[in-house]
Design an enzyme around this catalytic site. Structure first.
Site, PDB file in Angstrom:
ATOM      1  N   LYS A  13       0.821  -1.221   0.000  1.00 16.06           N
ATOM      2  CA  LYS A  13       0.000   0.000   0.000  1.00 16.06           C
ATOM      3  C   LYS A  13       0.853   1.268   0.000  1.00 16.06           C
ATOM      4  O   LYS A  13       0.603   2.188  -0.770  1.00 16.06           O
ATOM      5  CB  LYS A  13      -0.872  -0.072   1.256  1.00 16.06           C
ATOM      6  CG  LYS A  13      -1.870   1.000   1.466  1.00 16.06           C
ATOM      7  CD  LYS A  13      -2.927   0.521   2.485  1.00 16.06           C
ATOM      8  CE  LYS A  13      -2.356  -0.234   3.679  1.00 16.06           C
ATOM      9  NZ  LYS A  13      -1.775   0.623   4.708  1.00 16.06           N
ATOM     10  N   ARG A  88      -8.774   3.659  10.171  1.00 19.80           N
ATOM     11  CA  ARG A  88      -8.671   2.234  10.468  1.00 19.80           C
ATOM     12  C   ARG A  88      -9.929   1.688  11.139  1.00 19.80           C
ATOM     13  O   ARG A  88     -10.131   0.486  11.202  1.00 19.80           O
ATOM     14  CB  ARG A  88      -7.496   1.969  11.420  1.00 19.80           C
ATOM     15  CG  ARG A  88      -6.142   1.987  10.758  1.00 19.80           C
ATOM     16  CD  ARG A  88      -5.102   1.553  11.765  1.00 19.80           C
ATOM     17  NE  ARG A  88      -3.794   2.108  11.470  1.00 19.80           N
ATOM     18  CZ  ARG A  88      -2.930   1.563  10.640  1.00 19.80           C
ATOM     19  NH1 ARG A  88      -3.214   0.429  10.035  1.00 19.80           N
ATOM     20  NH2 ARG A  88      -1.770   2.137  10.419  1.00 19.80           N
ATOM     21  N   ARG A 127      10.825 -13.052   3.405  1.00 20.59           N
ATOM     22  CA  ARG A 127      11.695 -11.919   3.061  1.00 20.59           C
ATOM     23  C   ARG A 127      12.945 -11.880   3.926  1.00 20.59           C
ATOM     24  O   ARG A 127      12.903 -12.158   5.116  1.00 20.59           O
ATOM     25  CB  ARG A 127      10.954 -10.582   3.286  1.00 20.59           C
ATOM     26  CG  ARG A 127       9.781 -10.359   2.398  1.00 20.59           C
ATOM     27  CD  ARG A 127       9.294  -8.932   2.473  1.00 20.59           C
ATOM     28  NE  ARG A 127       8.840  -8.530   3.794  1.00 20.59           N
ATOM     29  CZ  ARG A 127       7.918  -7.584   4.003  1.00 20.59           C
ATOM     30  NH1 ARG A 127       7.377  -6.955   2.987  1.00 20.59           N
ATOM     31  NH2 ARG A 127       7.561  -7.270   5.233  1.00 20.59           N
ATOM     32  N   ARG A 161      13.781  -9.697   9.470  1.00 20.33           N
ATOM     33  CA  ARG A 161      13.029  -8.989  10.511  1.00 20.33           C
ATOM     34  C   ARG A 161      12.308  -9.988  11.399  1.00 20.33           C
ATOM     35  O   ARG A 161      11.669 -10.915  10.919  1.00 20.33           O
ATOM     36  CB  ARG A 161      11.991  -8.056   9.872  1.00 20.33           C
ATOM     37  CG  ARG A 161      12.555  -6.704   9.484  1.00 20.33           C
ATOM     38  CD  ARG A 161      11.501  -5.858   8.834  1.00 20.33           C
ATOM     39  NE  ARG A 161      10.254  -5.868   9.597  1.00 20.33           N
ATOM     40  CZ  ARG A 161       9.240  -5.060   9.327  1.00 20.33           C
ATOM     41  NH1 ARG A 161       9.326  -4.211   8.329  1.00 20.33           N
ATOM     42  NH2 ARG A 161       8.137  -5.108  10.029  1.00 20.33           N
ATOM     43  N   ARG A 172      -0.995  -9.980  12.422  1.00 18.05           N
ATOM     44  CA  ARG A 172      -1.229  -8.654  11.828  1.00 18.05           C
ATOM     45  C   ARG A 172      -2.432  -8.694  10.880  1.00 18.05           C
ATOM     46  O   ARG A 172      -3.236  -7.759  10.845  1.00 18.05           O
ATOM     47  CB  ARG A 172       0.015  -8.171  11.068  1.00 18.05           C
ATOM     48  CG  ARG A 172       1.256  -8.016  11.931  1.00 18.05           C
ATOM     49  CD  ARG A 172       2.213  -6.952  11.418  1.00 18.05           C
ATOM     50  NE  ARG A 172       2.878  -7.265  10.158  1.00 18.05           N
ATOM     51  CZ  ARG A 172       4.039  -7.920  10.056  1.00 18.05           C
ATOM     52  NH1 ARG A 172       4.658  -8.369  11.141  1.00 18.05           N
ATOM     53  NH2 ARG A 172       4.602  -8.117   8.883  1.00 18.05           N
TER      54      ARG A 172
END
Ligand SMILES: [Zn+2]
Length: 216
Positions: A13, A88, A127, A161, A172
């Site tokens: 996004k 949100r 990742r 991470r 999440r």
């Protein structure tokens, strides 16, 4: 033209908002950037934000709306803006509408970047990056040509991470779904909600969003 970009963490996004800003003249307004800018400006609201954050508290909706109000009035927002990360919650969406109404503005389109949860989890949790030069890699989609050696700099240390693992991503995503569940119908009922496939290639997603903006 004012739009809201909507999608789960990790859907790209922020990247899309930056691309749109670069070639539509709309200004990207991300909550985090606005908070930092408000503090740096030393304005009354900026000082309030600074105090709230110094106490380790979450900045309340009323303060965010006041900050947004100030930001939207700036001359660079003349053509419109792209909200990224706000609203949100339903309460925030309602407060935003009330704010805009007072300025004779409105949200013209809400673009929802839809994702396949399992595919997004695979994308994010795989990742990692080079610890030396920062080049990005992926367990499945972008391995270095020689295993364990960075293509760019030859470095052999890689960083991952801590929250880029499947469990964290799932948490999440769940939080996003719970929060956004009432928000999407709110915009759908008002004829503002348009879905684009957030799993497509970046260029393709950008094209889809631009097409949406043209017709909104
Ligand atoms: Zn490297």
């Amino acid at each position: 033209m004012n739009i809201v970009l909507f999608g789960p963490p990790g859907c790209g996004k922020g990247t899309q908002a930056k691309r749109l800003q670069a070639n539509t003249g709309l200004v990207q307004l991300s909550t985090g950037d606005m908070l930092r800018a408000a503090i740096a400006s030393g304005s009354e609201i900026g000082n309030r934000v600074k105090d709230i954050m110094a106490e380790g508290k979450l900045v309340d909706d009323e303060t965010v709306i006041a900050m947004l109000s100030e930001r939207i009035d700036a001359p660079d927002c003349d053509k419109g803006f792209i909200l990224d990360g706000f609203p949100r919650t339903l309460a925030q969406a309602e407060a935003l509408d009330a704010l805009l109404k007072g300025k004779e503005l409105e949200i013209n389109a809400v673009v929802e970047m839809t994702v396949n949860d399992e595919a997004l989890i695979e994308r994010i949790s795989g990742r990692y990056s080079c610890g030396n030069c920062g080049a990005g890699y992926h367990d499945t989609f972008k391995k270095p040509e020689t295993e364990g050696v960075c293509d760019e700099c030859g470095g052999k240390d890689f960083d991952r991470r801590a929250d880029d693992n499947a469990d964290s991503v799932r948490i999440r995503l769940d939080a996003y779904r719970n929060q956004s569940a009432p928000l999407l119908p709110y915009y759908r009922e008002r004829g503002k909600l348009i879905a684009v496939n957030g799993m497509a290639e970046m260029d393709e997603v950008e094209k889809e969003i631009k097409a949406v903006i043209k017709t909104a």
